[in-house]
Write a protein that holds these residues in place. Structure first.
Motif, short mmCIF file in Angstrom:
data_model
loop_
_atom_site.label_atom_id
_atom_site.label_comp_id
_atom_site.label_asym_id
_atom_site.label_seq_id
_atom_site.Cartn_x
_atom_site.Cartn_y
_atom_site.Cartn_z
N ASN A 5 38.30 53.26 64.79
CA ASN A 5 37.30 53.79 64.22
C ASN A 5 37.26 55.53 64.48
O ASN A 5 36.26 55.84 65.17
N HIS A 21 25.93 59.65 64.88
CA HIS A 21 27.08 59.05 64.67
C HIS A 21 27.49 58.09 66.02
O HIS A 21 28.04 56.98 65.90
N SER A 25 28.07 53.99 66.79
CA SER A 25 29.48 53.76 66.88
C SER A 25 30.00 52.29 66.83
O SER A 25 30.94 51.86 66.23
N PHE A 28 29.40 50.90 63.32
CA PHE A 28 30.74 51.40 62.50
C PHE A 28 31.99 50.63 62.74
O PHE A 28 32.51 50.37 61.72
N SER A 31 31.71 47.48 61.13
CA SER A 31 32.12 47.31 59.78
C SER A 31 33.66 47.53 59.59
O SER A 31 34.16 46.84 58.70
N PRO A 146 24.50 56.92 56.20
CA PRO A 146 25.43 56.23 56.65
C PRO A 146 26.34 55.81 55.74
O PRO A 146 27.40 55.50 55.79
N TRP A 149 28.87 58.67 55.07
CA TRP A 149 29.85 58.85 56.26
C TRP A 149 30.93 57.43 56.54
O TRP A 149 31.81 57.49 56.81
N LEU A 150 30.15 56.29 56.35
CA LEU A 150 30.86 54.96 56.81
C LEU A 150 32.00 54.99 55.67
O LEU A 150 33.19 54.56 56.08
N TYR A 151 31.55 54.93 54.49
CA TYR A 151 32.65 54.77 53.08
C TYR A 151 33.66 55.87 53.52
O TYR A 151 34.79 55.36 53.19
N GLU A 153 34.68 57.39 56.11
CA GLU A 153 35.73 57.24 57.13
C GLU A 153 36.59 55.96 56.74
O GLU A 153 37.77 55.66 57.00
N ALA A 214 22.99 51.89 59.28
CA ALA A 214 24.15 51.57 59.43
C ALA A 214 24.44 50.03 59.76
O ALA A 214 25.43 49.28 59.36
N GLU A 217 24.53 48.49 56.16
CA GLU A 217 25.75 48.58 55.63
C GLU A 217 26.78 47.41 56.25
O GLU A 217 27.47 46.86 55.50
#
Length: 234
Positions: A5, A21, A25, A28, A31, A146, A149-151, A153, A214, A217
Motif C-alpha cells: 500500500n 492517511h 493505513s 487501506f 482494502s 477516502p 484517495w483509496l481508489y 491509490e 475508510a 470502503e
C-alpha cells in the motif's frame, strides 16, 4: 497475490490529511489485499460479485455527487465551490461514462436497479457521510475524501497489472487516470485547508470521519464479495 500500500502522494507528516492517511493505513491495506480487489486484478472475480458491486456503487455515486453539491453550498472559496459543483454535476465524467458502459455490457437495466435494494453497508456509508456533513462541513469533506484517495491509490498501484478480464482492466484504468489523480489531490488540499481553520477537537473529529469512511470502503468490497443484503424482504 498480496498487494502493498504505497502512498500515492508522499505526504508531509505535518498535514492533517497525512495524519488521516496514517491512521487509516491498516484499513487501506486491508482494502488492497481484499479478495474482491486481488481477484479483480487477476481475473478470478466472479461477474456476479462485480455486478452486485456496480449496482451498489450506482446508489453510492448518486449520493456522493449530491453530497458534493450540499458541501459546496456551505463553502465560500470560489475555487472550492467550482470544484465541488463540477464533481456534483458530472462526478468525474470518465468514471460516469465507464459505469454506463459497464451497465450496458452487463445488461444491468433500469428495471433491475428498481428491483435492487440499497444494501446495508451502502445505506450505512451514505448515512454516515450525511451525518458528518450535517454536523460540520469540514467533517463532511473529510468523510468524502477516502473514496478519492483509496481508489486512486488502488488505480495507481494496479496500473501495471493487466487483468485478463477486459471490463476489470477498464475499472482499474479509470482510477489511475491523470484526471482522477488531479481530482484526488484537489480534494486532499480542500480538506487540509478546511482543517487549518478548525480547533484540535474538530480536527480529531475529521480524522474519525475519515476513518469511518475508510472502514465503510473496506466493507463495500466485503458486501459485494458476499452479495450481502438485508435479512428481510424489502
Amino acid at each position: 497475490m498480496e498487494l502493498s500500500n504505497p502512498f500515492l502522494k508522499e505526504p508531509d507528516t505535518m498535514t492533517l490529511t497525512a495524519n488521516m492517511h496514517a491512521a487509516a493505513s491498516d484499513l487501506f491495506a486491508a482494502s488492497f489485499n481484499h479478495p474482491f480487489i486481488t481477484e479483480l486484478a487477476d481475473g478470478q472475480l466472479s461477474m456476479a460479485r462485480f455486478r452486485f458491486y456496480l449496482k451498489q456503487d450506482h446508489y453510492y455515486l448518486e449520493n456522493f455527487a449530491r453530497l458534493h453539491h450540499e458541501l459546496a453550498l456551505k463553502m465560500s472559496n470560489p475555487d472550492t465551490i467550482a470544484f465541488l459543483e463540477n464533481e456534483a454535476s458530472g462526478f468525474n465524467n470518465s468514471e460516469q461514462e465507464v459505469r454506463e458502459e459497464f451497465f450496458s455490457q452487463l445488461d444491468i437495466t433500469a428495471n433491475e436497479m428498481t428491483e435492487t435494494p440499497m444494501a446495508p453497508n451502502t445505506y450505512n456509508y451514505i448515512t454516515h457521510m450525511e451525518h458528518e456533513l450535517n454536523s460540520n462541513s469540514a467533517c463532511g469533506a473529510a468523510a468524502l475524501l477516502p473514496c478519492y484517495w483509496l481508489y486512486n491509490e488502488l488505480g495507481q498501484h494496479l496500473s501495471d497489472v493487466s487483468s485478463p478480464v477486459k471490463i476489470y482492466q477498464q475499472f482499474i484504468d479509470t482510477y489511475a487516470s491523470p484526471e482522477f489523480t488531479a481530482a484526488t489531490n484537489t480534494m486532499i488540499d480542500i480538506v487540509d485547508r478546511l482543517g487549518e481553520a478548525q480547533s484540535s477537537v474538530v480536527q480529531s473529529q475529521m480524522i474519525e470521519a475519515f476513518l469511518r469512511s475508510a472502514y465503510f470502503e473496506l466493507q463495500f468490497w466485503q458486501t459485494a464479495y458476499d452479495q450481502a443484503n438485508w435479512p428481510f424482504s424489502l
